[in-house]
Design a protein around this motif. Structure first.
Motif: not given
Length: 435
Positions: A78-93
């Protein structure tokens, strides 16, 4: 000589199967890309077939017999997946640009938990604390198995509203469901207003703030070390992707040391890291490594999950109530809660239905259940394992078969609407003012 008896060494069998899994990890996504079939479906089927073979060495145990291993293996995936998910988001927070995400987290997830608690008490005969544990286990969507409905790699341009909402929801709700797991643990030990107040202060306020704060600070600091140090010293010059693994483990460990939510911290850290140098090509290298590691560990865990079904007796405690609970959870509770959460949002109905329907359950649910059962004397643990396993299996098959045609259809509809908008004549400026 009466014959030679050949015995298989369990280590050799495991090594052989692992080699096959690694090769399939690289090959299958390419083969299955355009088919209504996903990697998780194949992995579960493979594990079920392997461990259904009679007399195979090292018979796989029920999850309760290796619960600590199950907890940590699922936690790592899960934590590896969360890192990948966060890195792939282009939209600014921002609050406005992420408004669908906040609705899914603030409205849909609590509604899902409430409905599942009531169903757990009614259909499974569970007490409040155990029903709360099961509901919190099943409430969050999964960042691991939901990769087929998530946005593309950094800068890939695959960030429509459906994919973005499901990616950001999966990234945040794995951490924000944790307070409800802890509420179940609190109430299995003691039920009082003081217990509820302690839960609110510790599990909601402190752990969310600590996870978010540590994740943000760590992400910004690591972003500076990666992109803004003098050229000779910056991490991005290494060009190696396994830095993503170091960042993930470091941030998760720091969050857990201060008793914050590590899941939340890892995802926030990935967003913060990405924001420090948004367009840098090194983000793609970090993401690709995280995705490859996630895919490999996911396949191993899902092969074992398939083995537990046929060789470990995972479904031995299933009841008709469990089957009814699973059907209602997947086909009614999540879609309806998702739709309610998106009421008033000006998006096409097919997009809202897709966001509501693809609430995939998976590895995160395995982790939460293993975590909770070790920290409280919950009733009917085997029933909880069987019910959760059934929901994960149905979700893997149902969502896996439907995700490719559904997303392709949405993409085609979006393209048609875009072409119509481009072909529509623009009124003269004077007419626009008069209208």
């Amino acid at each position: 000589m009466q014959g030679v008896r050949f015995l298989m060494d369990p280590y050799v069998v495991v090594l052989t199967v692992f080699g096959m899994v690694v090769l399939l990890t690289a090959w299958l996504p390419m083969v299955l890309k355009e088919l209504p079939l996903t990697l998780p479906i194949f992995c579960v089927a493979l594990g079920a077939a392997i461990f259904a073979i009679p007399h195979i060495p090292g018979v796989i145990p029920h999850p309760r017999e290796q619960i600590k291993l199950v907890e940590h293996l699922s936690e790592f995936v899960v934590i590896i997946a969360l890192m990948g998910a966060g890195l792939k988001i282009d939209r600014p927070f921002s609050w406005r640009r992420w408004k669908l995400t906040w609705r899914l987290l603030g409205i849909s997830m609590p509604l899902t938990i409430l409905a599942l608690v009531l169903l757990g008490q009614t259909l499974l005969g569970l007490g409040f604390a155990t029903a709360m544990l099961l509901a919190a286990t099943l409430a969050p969507t999964d960042p691991v198995l939901a990769s087929d409905v998530q946005v593309g790699p950094p800068g890939g341009g695959e960030e429509d509203e459906v994919r973005f909402s499901l990616t950001s929801e999966a990234g945040l709700n794995d951490g924000l469901a944790f307070p409800f797991v802890l509420l179940a643990i609190f109430f299995v030990h003691e039920t009082s207003l003081r217990t509820f107040a302690e839960w609110l202060a510790y599990a909601v306020v402190w752990k969310v703030a600590a996870g978010t704060g540590i994740g943000y600070l760590a992400g910004r600091i690591l972003g500076w070390l990666t992109f803004h140090l003098p050229n000779r010293a910056r991490l991005s010059r290494t060009g190696v992707g396994f830095v993503a693994l170091g960042i993930t483990c470091l941030v998760y460990g720091l969050c857990e040391i201060v008793k914050g939510y590590g899941f939340l911290g890892v995802f926030v850290a990935a967003l913060a890291l990405r924001s420090t140098q948004h367009e840098h090509h090194y983000h793609r290298r970090l993401h690709d490594f995280a995705e490859e590691l996630e895919r490999l560990t996911m396949m191993v865990l899902l092969v074992l999950t398939g083995g537990v079904i046929t060789g470990g007796g995972l479904f031995e405690s299933l009841t008709w109530g469990s089957a009814a609970f699973a059907i209602l959870a997947i086909f009614l509770v999540r879609p309806l809660a998702g739709w309610i959460g998106l009421l008033g949002v000006s998006r096409p109905a097919p997009e809202k239905w897709a966001i509501s329907f693809f609430g995939i359950r998976g590895i995160g649910s395995i982790y939460y259940l293993a975590y909770g059962l070790q920290r409280g004397a919950f009733e009917k643990p085997d029933l909880l394992w069987s019910t959760t396993g059934l929901i994960i299996l149905v979700s893997i098959v149902l969502h896996g078969v439907t995700v490719t045609p559904a997303m392709n259809r949405l993409d085609r509809h979006r393209s048609v609407m875009a072409r119509k908008a481009e072909a529509r004549p623009t009124p003269p400026r004077g007419e626009a003012r008069l209208s």
